[in-house]
Motif scaffolding. Structure first.
Motif, PDB file in Angstrom:
ATOM      1  N   SER A  36       0.828  -1.215   0.000  1.00  0.00           N
ATOM      2  CA  SER A  36       0.000   0.000   0.000  1.00  0.00           C
ATOM      3  C   SER A  36       0.861   1.262   0.000  1.00  0.00           C
ATOM      4  O   SER A  36       0.540   2.231  -0.693  1.00  0.00           O
ATOM      5  N   ILE A  37       1.964   1.250   0.719  1.00  0.00           N
ATOM      6  CA  ILE A  37       2.856   2.411   0.744  1.00  0.00           C
ATOM      7  C   ILE A  37       3.503   2.609  -0.623  1.00  0.00           C
ATOM      8  O   ILE A  37       3.572   3.734  -1.137  1.00  0.00           O
ATOM      9  N   THR A  38       3.948   1.517  -1.226  1.00  0.00           N
ATOM     10  CA  THR A  38       4.585   1.597  -2.538  1.00  0.00           C
ATOM     11  C   THR A  38       3.613   2.076  -3.598  1.00  0.00           C
ATOM     12  O   THR A  38       3.934   2.940  -4.418  1.00  0.00           O
ATOM     13  N   MET A  39       2.408   1.538  -3.602  1.00  0.00           N
ATOM     14  CA  MET A  39       1.406   1.951  -4.588  1.00  0.00           C
ATOM     15  C   MET A  39       1.042   3.427  -4.413  1.00  0.00           C
ATOM     16  O   MET A  39       0.838   4.143  -5.383  1.00  0.00           O
ATOM     17  N   ARG A  40       0.983   3.873  -3.182  1.00  0.00           N
ATOM     18  CA  ARG A  40       0.683   5.285  -2.939  1.00  0.00           C
ATOM     19  C   ARG A  40       1.801   6.171  -3.481  1.00  0.00           C
ATOM     20  O   ARG A  40       1.551   7.205  -4.098  1.00  0.00           O
ATOM     21  N   ASP A  41       3.040   5.756  -3.282  1.00  0.00           N
ATOM     22  CA  ASP A  41       4.172   6.537  -3.777  1.00  0.00           C
ATOM     23  C   ASP A  41       4.256   6.521  -5.296  1.00  0.00           C
ATOM     24  O   ASP A  41       4.632   7.514  -5.916  1.00  0.00           O
ATOM     25  N   LEU A  42       3.936   5.392  -5.910  1.00  0.00           N
ATOM     26  CA  LEU A  42       3.988   5.303  -7.365  1.00  0.00           C
ATOM     27  C   LEU A  42       2.862   6.074  -8.041  1.00  0.00           C
ATOM     28  O   LEU A  42       3.013   6.529  -9.171  1.00  0.00           O
ATOM     29  N   HIS A  43       1.752   6.213  -7.362  1.00  0.00           N
ATOM     30  CA  HIS A  43       0.603   6.945  -7.905  1.00  0.00           C
ATOM     31  C   HIS A  43       0.377   8.198  -7.065  1.00  0.00           C
ATOM     32  O   HIS A  43      -0.604   8.318  -6.344  1.00  0.00           O
ATOM     33  N   ALA A  44       1.303   9.127  -7.188  1.00  0.00           N
ATOM     34  CA  ALA A  44       1.266  10.330  -6.355  1.00  0.00           C
ATOM     35  C   ALA A  44       0.015  11.172  -6.619  1.00  0.00           C
ATOM     36  O   ALA A  44      -0.468  11.856  -5.727  1.00  0.00           O
ATOM     37  N   ALA A  45      -0.514  11.134  -7.842  1.00  0.00           N
ATOM     38  CA  ALA A  45      -1.710  11.917  -8.153  1.00  0.00           C
ATOM     39  C   ALA A  45      -2.913  11.389  -7.388  1.00  0.00           C
ATOM     40  O   ALA A  45      -3.793  12.147  -6.993  1.00  0.00           O
ATOM     41  N   ASN A  46      -2.930  10.113  -7.153  1.00  0.00           N
ATOM     42  CA  ASN A  46      -4.018   9.489  -6.413  1.00  0.00           C
ATOM     43  C   ASN A  46      -3.512   9.181  -5.012  1.00  0.00           C
ATOM     44  O   ASN A  46      -2.804   8.219  -4.796  1.00  0.00           O
ATOM     45  N   ARG A  47      -3.835   9.995  -4.046  1.00  0.00           N
ATOM     46  CA  ARG A  47      -3.302   9.840  -2.695  1.00  0.00           C
ATOM     47  C   ARG A  47      -3.921   8.653  -1.965  1.00  0.00           C
ATOM     48  O   ARG A  47      -3.592   8.379  -0.831  1.00  0.00           O
ATOM     49  N   ASP A  48      -4.808   7.942  -2.635  1.00  0.00           N
ATOM     50  CA  ASP A  48      -5.312   6.692  -2.095  1.00  0.00           C
ATOM     51  C   ASP A  48      -4.147   5.706  -2.114  1.00  0.00           C
ATOM     52  O   ASP A  48      -3.029   6.047  -2.472  1.00  0.00           O
TER      53      ASP A  48
END
Length: 78
Positions: A15-27
């Motif tokens: 979840s942390i990695t996905m959040r960092d990779l998709h910075a536009a989507n803060r989900d």
């Protein structure tokens, strides 16, 4: 033991990695992307188990473990 350990690290950090990779989507990242990442992880885990299980039967556990450490550590010559 190591198989479960790397799965737990992946699950906790996904979840942390996905959040960092998709910075536009803060989900925590789109659900489809998270599912794809988990699917790729599971397929790789199963494939590695089959390959290195066979190698372990032929070479022995200590030598196959040394090989996996070299591969994961990226210490094999290119």
């Amino acid at each position: 033991m190591f198989d479960c350990f790397d799965q737990q690290i992946f699950t906790m950090s996904r979840s942390i990695t996905m959040r960092d990779l998709h910075a536009a989507n803060r989900d925590s990242g789109p659900v489809e992307i998270r599912q794809l990442a988990t699917s790729i992880f599971i397929v790789g885990w199963a494939t590695g188990g089959l390959i290195f299980g066979t190698i372990g039967d032929k070479w022995g556990r200590a030598k196959s473990m040394a090989l996996t450490i070299l591969i994961y550590g990226d210490m094999l010559p290119a």
